[in-house]
Every structure is written in structure tokens, then in C-alpha cells.
Design an enzyme around this catalytic site. Structure first.
Site, PDB file in Angstrom:
ATOM      1  N   SER A  10     -42.781  26.035  17.957  1.00 26.19           N
ATOM      2  CA  SER A  10     -43.013  27.476  17.871  1.00 26.19           C
ATOM      3  C   SER A  10     -42.092  28.005  16.903  1.00 26.19           C
ATOM      4  O   SER A  10     -42.112  29.004  16.207  1.00 26.19           O
ATOM      5  CB  SER A  10     -43.050  28.180  19.111  1.00 26.19           C
ATOM      6  OG  SER A  10     -44.067  27.410  19.933  1.00 26.19           O
ATOM      7  N   ASP A  39     -45.844  31.413  22.429  1.00 28.17           N
ATOM      8  CA  ASP A  39     -44.630  31.581  22.017  1.00 28.17           C
ATOM      9  C   ASP A  39     -43.930  31.821  20.663  1.00 28.17           C
ATOM     10  O   ASP A  39     -42.768  32.137  20.483  1.00 28.17           O
ATOM     11  CB  ASP A  39     -43.590  30.356  22.532  1.00 28.17           C
ATOM     12  CG  ASP A  39     -43.549  29.886  24.074  1.00 28.17           C
ATOM     13  OD1 ASP A  39     -43.930  30.841  24.623  1.00 28.17           O
ATOM     14  OD2 ASP A  39     -43.492  28.816  24.595  1.00 28.17           O
ATOM     15  N   LYS A  80     -35.383  27.637  22.381  1.00 30.27           N
ATOM     16  CA  LYS A  80     -35.276  28.910  23.447  1.00 30.27           C
ATOM     17  C   LYS A  80     -34.865  28.028  24.860  1.00 30.27           C
ATOM     18  O   LYS A  80     -35.461  26.828  25.005  1.00 30.27           O
ATOM     19  CB  LYS A  80     -36.345  29.682  23.303  1.00 30.27           C
ATOM     20  CG  LYS A  80     -37.744  28.936  23.609  1.00 30.27           C
ATOM     21  CD  LYS A  80     -38.081  28.874  25.021  1.00 30.27           C
ATOM     22  CE  LYS A  80     -39.417  28.108  25.335  1.00 30.27           C
ATOM     23  NZ  LYS A  80     -39.532  27.327  26.593  1.00 30.27           N
ATOM     24  N   GLY A 131     -39.583  24.129  20.069  1.00 23.53           N
ATOM     25  CA  GLY A 131     -39.093  23.609  18.773  1.00 23.53           C
ATOM     26  C   GLY A 131     -40.312  23.690  17.648  1.00 23.53           C
ATOM     27  O   GLY A 131     -39.946  24.364  16.586  1.00 23.53           O
TER      28      GLY A 131
HETATM   29  P1  ATP Z   1     -44.554  23.429  24.221  1.00 19.70           P
HETATM   30  O1  ATP Z   1     -44.081  23.890  25.448  1.00 19.70           O
HETATM   31  O2  ATP Z   1     -45.307  24.623  23.452  1.00 19.70           O
HETATM   32  O3  ATP Z   1     -45.494  22.478  24.472  1.00 19.70           O
HETATM   33  P2  ATP Z   1     -42.166  22.413  23.354  1.00 19.70           P
HETATM   34  O4  ATP Z   1     -41.134  23.076  23.140  1.00 19.70           O
HETATM   35  O5  ATP Z   1     -42.264  21.474  24.713  1.00 19.70           O
HETATM   36  O6  ATP Z   1     -43.484  23.266  23.197  1.00 19.70           O
HETATM   37  P3  ATP Z   1     -42.806  21.280  20.604  1.00 19.70           P
HETATM   38  O7  ATP Z   1     -41.239  20.656  20.244  1.00 19.70           O
HETATM   39  O8  ATP Z   1     -42.950  22.741  20.165  1.00 19.70           O
HETATM   40  O9  ATP Z   1     -42.677  21.134  22.154  1.00 19.70           O
HETATM   41  O10 ATP Z   1     -43.744  20.141  20.467  1.00 19.70           O
HETATM   42  C1  ATP Z   1     -44.994  20.150  21.217  1.00 19.70           C
HETATM   43  C2  ATP Z   1     -46.042  19.374  20.225  1.00 19.70           C
HETATM   44  O11 ATP Z   1     -46.300  19.957  19.003  1.00 19.70           O
HETATM   45  C3  ATP Z   1     -45.689  17.873  19.945  1.00 19.70           C
HETATM   46  O12 ATP Z   1     -46.521  17.102  20.507  1.00 19.70           O
HETATM   47  C4  ATP Z   1     -45.707  17.746  18.530  1.00 19.70           C
HETATM   48  O13 ATP Z   1     -46.299  16.496  18.062  1.00 19.70           O
HETATM   49  C5  ATP Z   1     -46.494  19.103  18.111  1.00 19.70           C
HETATM   50  N1  ATP Z   1     -45.672  19.749  16.789  1.00 19.70           N
HETATM   51  C6  ATP Z   1     -46.293  20.399  15.767  1.00 19.70           C
HETATM   52  N2  ATP Z   1     -45.569  20.973  14.783  1.00 19.70           N
HETATM   53  C7  ATP Z   1     -44.222  20.583  15.314  1.00 19.70           C
HETATM   54  C8  ATP Z   1     -43.245  20.773  15.193  1.00 19.70           C
HETATM   55  N3  ATP Z   1     -42.749  21.372  13.700  1.00 19.70           N
HETATM   56  N4  ATP Z   1     -41.953  20.240  15.656  1.00 19.70           N
HETATM   57  C9  ATP Z   1     -42.253  19.657  16.912  1.00 19.70           C
HETATM   58  N5  ATP Z   1     -43.504  19.562  17.179  1.00 19.70           N
HETATM   59  C10 ATP Z   1     -44.420  20.008  16.531  1.00 19.70           C
END
Ligand code: ATP
Length: 290
Positions: free
Chosen positions: A104, A137, A11, A102
Site C-alpha cells: 500500500s 490502507d 506503518k 508495504g
Molecule cells: P496487507 O495487510 O494489505 O496484506 P501487508 O503489509 O501485510 O498488507 P504487503 O507487503 O503489502 O503486505 O503484501 C501483501 C501482498 O501484496 C503480497 O502477497 C504481495 O505479493 C502483494 N504485492 C503487490 N505489490 C506489492 C508491493 N509493491 N510490495 C509488496 N507486496 C506487494
């Protein structure tokens, strides 16, 4: 059915406003979210051994209880009495910790996938409520499309679908922690807030130029101050012909909107040739038939 393939899409935020801090430490937000066609791929399999097994192409990504996909399986098993085991091969394509949701989205894909695979007939609304236990999210990632998110991000109002356009995503090689960005945000210091209403109107009018000119994220100033690369990327996007550009979520990914494919692809090539980042993706916005 023994096996299922699902896509977990990323997103972007067209707007992100923080309207207050709550007693429990969370912030109240108001944001317009949009699903894009950059996705992780999940192969979900029923296995006879009663265990949860996640494997991934990203070797350094934790595949145990720390992984949101694992947590989603656990929650579905507990909530609906699933005794069979589940194996998921998770092909990560969405950059991790990038502001693109990613993790979420992977959790959301697991909820939707297991619902189908085990013929549970659980409503989308119920899955969204369950998803909230894993993150603010997750309900949006189950809903998808163009939506207004309020509260801590869980109060969702579907909006008219954003008009089709091209999106270029550029993820600089820096690490940003969502928690610390919110911590550093001083609500009194916010100078420019999004006009959420105007953006909703522009979406209804299918006016992509107007949407692009109104993009606004109050977290940008916090992340930009520490990482000048965000501002550099935004300048590059404008130089390479983007209609508008913004940091997504708490960053560090910056995106640009483009009307046509050729300009988007050319901008992506130019970005890759510069020495800011090589993680550049050309994609489109995603909207389901509602
Ligand atoms: P947010 O804003 O919620 O932090 P984001 O999009 O910036 O989300 P994500 O890619 O969701 O970041 O990753 C955030 C953290 O979640 C990372 O530190 C990662 O280790 C952990 N994580 C747990 N499960 C997953 C997954 N399936 N994919 C990616 N990261 C994951």
C-alpha cells in the site's frame, strides 16, 4: 523533471479493533496507525516508450499488474491522461506480507511521485480518494503520521503526533494471509478490545508509557493461536526491556516500543541471537510537520 526518488514508509498499528462485519464482506475497523522510518525506495523515471515497467531488487516479487506500484501507475495514467511511459526501480526493504503495509505504501509513493513528476497539481485529498480504489490502507499511506482510521480503514482523522520513540520490528518467517485472519475472527469471542479514546488521550499527553501499556490488536488472538511464535516474540520483547509490544495489522510482524536507542539496539541484537527470527529492524516513528 525526468526522474524522482521517493520513500515508501511502513506503518504499525498502535490499536486495531474490529467493530462489525458489513454486508459486502468487509469488516468495519477502528485503528490508530503510525508511520515508521523503515522504507522502500523508489526511483521513478519518465520514459519515451509508452509502457509501465517495474524492476525490483526482490527477484520473486511480481512486477506486472499484480504489483500495487504497477496498478498505481496504471490508475494515474488513466485518470490524468498521461501518455508517456514510466519506469520504476523498487528497492524493497519492508518485509512483504508482514502487516506493515508495504504494498500500500509503494502505491501511495507512486501516486505522490507521479503527481510531482508530471506537475499534475492534484490535491492530497483527491489522491487519497483515488488510492482507495487500490486498497483500504492506501489513503492512510498517502496521509501518513499518527491517525485514526475508521470505516474499512479509509475514514481518516489526523491525530496529534505520537511522541518520538524507538521501534524494533521482528518479522518471523511464517506466512499469514490477511483475508483468512479476518475470516477466522469471531466477533463474539473478542475478550480484550483497545481503549481507542484512552490511547488518543495518551498521545495528546505525549505519555509514551501510557501508550505502550494500552497497545491492543484484536487480530492477535487469531494469528497467535495458529502461530505461537507471535507470543514468543512478545515475551522476548518484554524480557529485553520494551515498554510495550504488539502484533502489527494481521501480522506476523511484532513490534516493541523503546524510549532510548541503546535499549532498542540491544533488544534487536538479543532477538537476532535467539533462534526465532533474523529479520529484525531498529527504527523510529515518523511524523511530518503538519
Ligand atoms: P496487507 O495487510 O494489505 O496484506 P501487508 O503489509 O501485510 O498488507 P504487503 O507487503 O503489502 O503486505 O503484501 C501483501 C501482498 O501484496 C503480497 O502477497 C504481495 O505479493 C502483494 N504485492 C503487490 N505489490 C506489492 C508491493 N509493491 N510490495 C509488496 N507486496 C506487494
Amino acid at each position: 523533471m525526468r526522474e524522482l526518488y521517493v520513500r515508501a514508509r511502513a506503518k504499525i498499528n498502535l490499536t486495531l479493533d474490529v467493530t462489525g462485519k458489513r454486508e459486502d464482506g468487509y469488516h468495519n475497523v477502528e485503528m490508530i496507525m503510525q508511520t515508521v522510518n523503515l522504507y522502500d525506495e523508489l526511483w521513478i523515471q519518465r520514459i519515451p516508450v509508452p509502457m509501465i515497467r517495474i524492476t525490483s531488487n526482490l527477484r520473486w516479487l511480481p512486477c506486472d499488474e499484480r504489483n500495487l506500484a504497477y496498478q498505481a501507475v496504471q490508475l494515474m495514467r488513466e485518470s490524468y491522461g498521461i501518455t508517456e511511459g514510466v519506469h520504476i526501480y523498487l528497492k524493497k526493504r519492508i518485509p512483504v506480507a508482514a502487516g506493515l503495509g508495504g504494498g500500500s505504501s509503494d502505491a501511495a509513493a507512486v501516486f505522490v511521485g507521479l503527481n510531482k513528476l508530471f506537475n499534475l497539481h492534484v490535491t492530497k485529498r483527491e489522491l487519497m480518494n483515488l488510492g482507495l480504489q487500490l486498497g483500504a490502507d492506501v489513503p492512510y499511506c498517502i496521509l501518513r503520521g499518527t491517525a485514526l482510521a475508521q470505516g474499512i480503514g479509509e475514514q481518516l482523522t489526523p491525530l496529534a503526533p505520537m511522541p518520538r520513540c524507538w521501534v524494533v520490528l521482528a518479522k518471523p518467517g511464517i506466512h499469514v494471509s490477511t483475508g483468512s485472519v479476518y475470516q477466522k475472527l469471531n466477533l463474539q469471542n473478542i475478550k480484550k478490545r483497545p481503549s481507542t479514546k484512552d490511547v488518543i488521550q495518551a498521545i495528546e499527553d505525549k505519555n509514551i508509557d501510557q501508550i505502550a501499556s494500552e497497545l491492543c490488536n484484536v487480530l492477535e488472538t487469531v494469528t497467535m493461536e495458529e502461530h505461537p511464535v507471535i507470543a514468543q516474540l512478545k515475551d522476548s520483547f518484554i524480557e529485553y526491556g520494551a515498554l510495550g509490544t504488539l502484533m502489527s495489522g494481521s501480522g506476523p510482524t511484532v513490534f516493541g516500543l523503546f524510549k532510548n536507542k541503546e535499549t532498542a539496539q540491544k533488544a534487536a541484537r538479543q532477538l537476532k541471537m535467539g533462534n526465532i527470527t533474523r529479520q529484525v529492524f531498529v527504527t523510529t516513528i515518523f511524523n511530518e510537520e503538519r
